[in-house]
Design a protein around this motif. Structure first.
Motif, PDB file in Angstrom:
ATOM      1  N   MET A 107       4.588   2.435   1.116  1.00  0.00           N
ATOM      2  CA  MET A 107       3.965   2.310   2.243  1.00  0.00           C
ATOM      3  C   MET A 107       2.051   1.975   1.754  1.00  0.00           C
ATOM      4  O   MET A 107       0.354   1.652   2.336  1.00  0.00           O
ATOM      5  N   GLY A 108       2.326   2.263   0.118  1.00  0.00           N
ATOM      6  CA  GLY A 108       0.852   2.441  -0.767  1.00  0.00           C
ATOM      7  C   GLY A 108       0.145   3.723   0.108  1.00  0.00           C
ATOM      8  O   GLY A 108      -0.894   3.912  -0.659  1.00  0.00           O
ATOM      9  N   LYS A 109       0.408   4.511   0.104  1.00  0.00           N
ATOM     10  CA  LYS A 109      -0.485   5.937   0.889  1.00  0.00           C
ATOM     11  C   LYS A 109       0.675   6.720   1.168  1.00  0.00           C
ATOM     12  O   LYS A 109       2.315   6.566   1.746  1.00  0.00           O
ATOM     13  N   PRO A 110       0.143   8.097  -0.244  1.00  0.00           N
ATOM     14  CA  PRO A 110       0.873   9.194   1.004  1.00  0.00           C
ATOM     15  C   PRO A 110       1.214  10.234   2.553  1.00  0.00           C
ATOM     16  O   PRO A 110       0.298   9.372   2.923  1.00  0.00           O
ATOM     17  N   VAL A 111       2.219  10.127   2.383  1.00  0.00           N
ATOM     18  CA  VAL A 111       2.350  10.973   3.873  1.00  0.00           C
ATOM     19  C   VAL A 111       2.263  12.383   4.382  1.00  0.00           C
ATOM     20  O   VAL A 111       2.644  13.104   5.341  1.00  0.00           O
ATOM     21  N   PHE A 112       2.583  13.602   3.057  1.00  0.00           N
ATOM     22  CA  PHE A 112       2.967  14.135   2.704  1.00  0.00           C
ATOM     23  C   PHE A 112       1.441  15.087   1.879  1.00  0.00           C
ATOM     24  O   PHE A 112       0.783  14.305   0.845  1.00  0.00           O
ATOM     25  N   ASP A 113       1.193  15.976   2.584  1.00  0.00           N
ATOM     26  CA  ASP A 113      -0.214  17.375   1.115  1.00  0.00           C
ATOM     27  C   ASP A 113       0.731  18.294   0.422  1.00  0.00           C
ATOM     28  O   ASP A 113       1.838  18.562   1.729  1.00  0.00           O
ATOM     29  N   ARG A 114       0.780  18.253  -0.969  1.00  0.00           N
ATOM     30  CA  ARG A 114       1.762  18.930  -1.863  1.00  0.00           C
ATOM     31  C   ARG A 114       0.936  19.895  -2.005  1.00  0.00           C
ATOM     32  O   ARG A 114      -0.112  19.789  -2.613  1.00  0.00           O
ATOM     33  N   LYS A 115       1.655  20.916  -1.578  1.00  0.00           N
ATOM     34  CA  LYS A 115       0.908  22.823  -1.671  1.00  0.00           C
ATOM     35  C   LYS A 115       1.418  23.974  -1.970  1.00  0.00           C
ATOM     36  O   LYS A 115       2.557  23.866  -2.023  1.00  0.00           O
TER      37      LYS A 115
END
Length: 291
Positions: free
Chosen positions: A47-55
């Motif tokens: 997709m060329g982009k993240p789908v999750f924020d890592r916290k």
């Protein structure tokens, strides 16, 4: 045909999004955490982009992830429905059913021979994972859950209404002289992890809202709760039907009081799942049988 991301990556993405936990998703998919991470990375690279924020240890859907989930979930469900229809062409139908262990052993499995006689081509794969409503459309087609309320977006049928009992062993009831609810102040109370409201409902109804037992132990398994109570490890606060259906001579009910439970068993599925023959057959039989 346009190129698509790997189906395994999409499956991993949906599992994490639905379960809310990468660890739980890895367990469901029988993958190691690194393997699961690789599948998500492959999707994000595509997709060329993240789908999750890592916290910290959590993975939370971001705006792009939310949009992706809304876009692909109906298509994945339609694909699953198509495969189900094709696999049933030979007359065999398969239902993936989420069932809690206690309901399964006490109420469902003993009655399934009746269903088998009526529909010998219907086969049921059983999943005893907790919170099966979160697995609908992915891991299971339908589920029998215990809850105080059901997500209004789901199709649901209440299967029972129940009273709450205080249940323990005959030996503990006698040795501890448990004659009134107030006597539980010196005892360990056993509560199901998925039914946190049940003890408050019970002690309020018996006129002991400030009752503080010696300890409250949480167990996430109904059968284990009954076994713990039968071995004198505490007083289980649970549904009366569980005691009746257990038919365990080691157990007894304390205190002759009727307390309505805030929880019920429910049949749940996504509304569109009722179009599947296996779901409809099981639903109609279950409701008619009043299990």
């Amino acid at each position: 045909m346009r190129r698509l991301p790997p189906l395994r990556s999409l499956e991993a993405f949906v599992r994490i999004a639905k379960l809310g936990s990468a660890k739980a998703a890895a367990s469901e998919l029988a993958l190691s955490p690194p393997a699961l991470s690789r599948r998500i990375k492959a999707l994000e690279d595509f997709m060329g982009k993240p789908v999750f924020d890592r916290k910290a240890q959590a993975m939370v859907l971001n705006a792009d992830g939310q949009a992706l989930l809304l876009a692909i979930e109906p298509a994945l469900e339609a694909m699953a429905d198509a495969i189900d229809d094709l696999s049933g062409q030979g007359g065999e139908y398969r239902l993936r059913l989420g069932v809690l262990p206690l309901f399964g052993t006490q109420r469902l499995i003993p009655r399934l021979p009746e269903l088998r006689k009526l529909f010998p081509k219907l086969h049921i794969d059983v999943d005893t994972s907790a919170h099966a409503e979160n697995l609908l459309g992915d891991v299971v087609d339908a589920a029998i859950i215990i809850a105080d309320q059901v997500d209004p977006r789901l199709y649901s049928v209440r299967l029972d209404r129940n009273n709450v009992y205080a249940i323990t062993s005959h030996d503990l009831a006698t040795s501890a002289k448990l004659g009134t609810p107030a006597d539980l102040k010196n005892q360990t109370v056993l509560v199901h992890s998925d039914m946190p409201l049940i003890f408050d409902a019970w002690r309020n109804a018996v006129g002991q809202p400030k009752l503080k037992p010696a300890a409250i132990d949480h167990i996430d398994s109904g059968p284990l709760m009954l076994e713990a109570a039968a071995n004198g490890l505490g007083v289980a606060i649970m549904h009366g039907s569980h005691l009746t259906d257990a038919k365990d001579d080691r157990l007894t009910r304390l205190f002759d009081v009727e307390v309505e439970s805030p929880y019920s068993y429910w049949f749940v599925c996504r509304p569109r799942a009722l179009k599947q023959r296996a779901v409809r057959i099981f639903h109609d039989w279950l409701v008619k049988s009043e299990i």
